[in-house]
Write an enzyme that holds these catalytic residues in place. Sequence first.
Site, mmCIF file in Angstrom:
data_model
loop_
_atom_site.group_PDB
_atom_site.id
_atom_site.type_symbol
_atom_site.label_atom_id
_atom_site.label_comp_id
_atom_site.label_asym_id
_atom_site.label_seq_id
_atom_site.Cartn_x
_atom_site.Cartn_y
_atom_site.Cartn_z
ATOM 1 N N CYS A 112 0.814 -1.216 0.000
ATOM 2 C CA CYS A 112 0.000 0.000 0.000
ATOM 3 C C CYS A 112 0.848 1.267 0.000
ATOM 4 C CB CYS A 112 -0.901 -0.001 1.235
ATOM 5 S SG CYS A 112 -1.852 1.517 1.449
ATOM 6 N N TYR B 227 -5.426 6.113 -9.092
ATOM 7 C CA TYR B 227 -6.619 5.336 -8.747
ATOM 8 C C TYR B 227 -7.828 5.812 -9.542
ATOM 9 C CZ TYR B 227 -4.182 3.094 -4.881
ATOM 10 O OH TYR B 227 -3.301 2.339 -4.141
#
Length: 328
Positions: free
Chosen positions: A41, A172
């Site tokens: 992440c 994203y």
Amino acid sequence: MADRGEYKRDQNYLTTRITADGRDGYPVEPGRYRLVIARACPWANRAAIVRRLMGLEDALSMGIAGPLHDERSWSFHLDPDGKDPVLGIERLQEAFFKRRPDYPRGITVPALVDIPSGAVVTNDFRQITLDLEQEWQALHRDGAPDLYPEKLRDEIDEVAELVFRDINNGVYKCGFATSQEAYDTAYDRLWERLDWLEERLQGRRYLVGDSLTEADVRLWPTLVRFDAVYHGHFKCNRQKLSEMPALWAYARDLFQTPGFGDTIDFDQIKTHYYGVHRNINPSGIVPKGPYPGDWLSPHGREDLGGRPFGDGTPPGPPPEGERVPPLT
């Protein structure tokens, strides 16, 4: 998701803070809290970097969730018996439910967990790094750098916000867009900002000032993942990072700086993105490339001057249990 297919990140986090004066009920104490990250992440990567640079390893333990998760939570599937060895839980979700049994939002990393109660204190990734830098100063190592100098804070905040909007979150928005219009808009903003950074970094070694700051910590985790996952998996494919001379050299410079590259596990990064996002990659096949060894090639950024740690010093090596595999 918005009606036009634009990806909308839920930015409502547990905003309780761990502070020197304990004003939210959680004072800074050595050994009391556990930082939970995932190597995969980018948001958690920031916290791992700052913890290393500040030398907080002995004061703040770190749990590492594995790269795979389902709709319930990140899990500790790489740990013995599938449980975090300190918290004794299989899924990070358990610590969120200790805080709020009806917790309605996503279970995210990084998260700071109060070890005695087993409950999450905060998962506010932006504030976590700032507090590790400012509120935990009494526990910093000798030579810890100042990543958020007061005289540069306005510029750091301005640059970091543009980077978040168009790059950190922008990749994203490209990858999870569900309409051509939303994708095109996010793609154009991403590359406009990357071009802006390419120009900015041609004549300066770091984003703000002449040493590392919070702005670099926020940008770099996206750059280090760009060619491995965002270029193909998220369709951010105008160019590879390795085809942008200034950004590629800057990213390698930081990779080779203690505290940055020694937090990166490319196998876990690729396993997460390609293995979990089955709506984008239904087969779950994880690509073998790109070759990671190029991250260790000479970058030449020393010629621009600057001092990575300012008046501070490099951190020591990572603790034995936190070392990542060498690049091959």
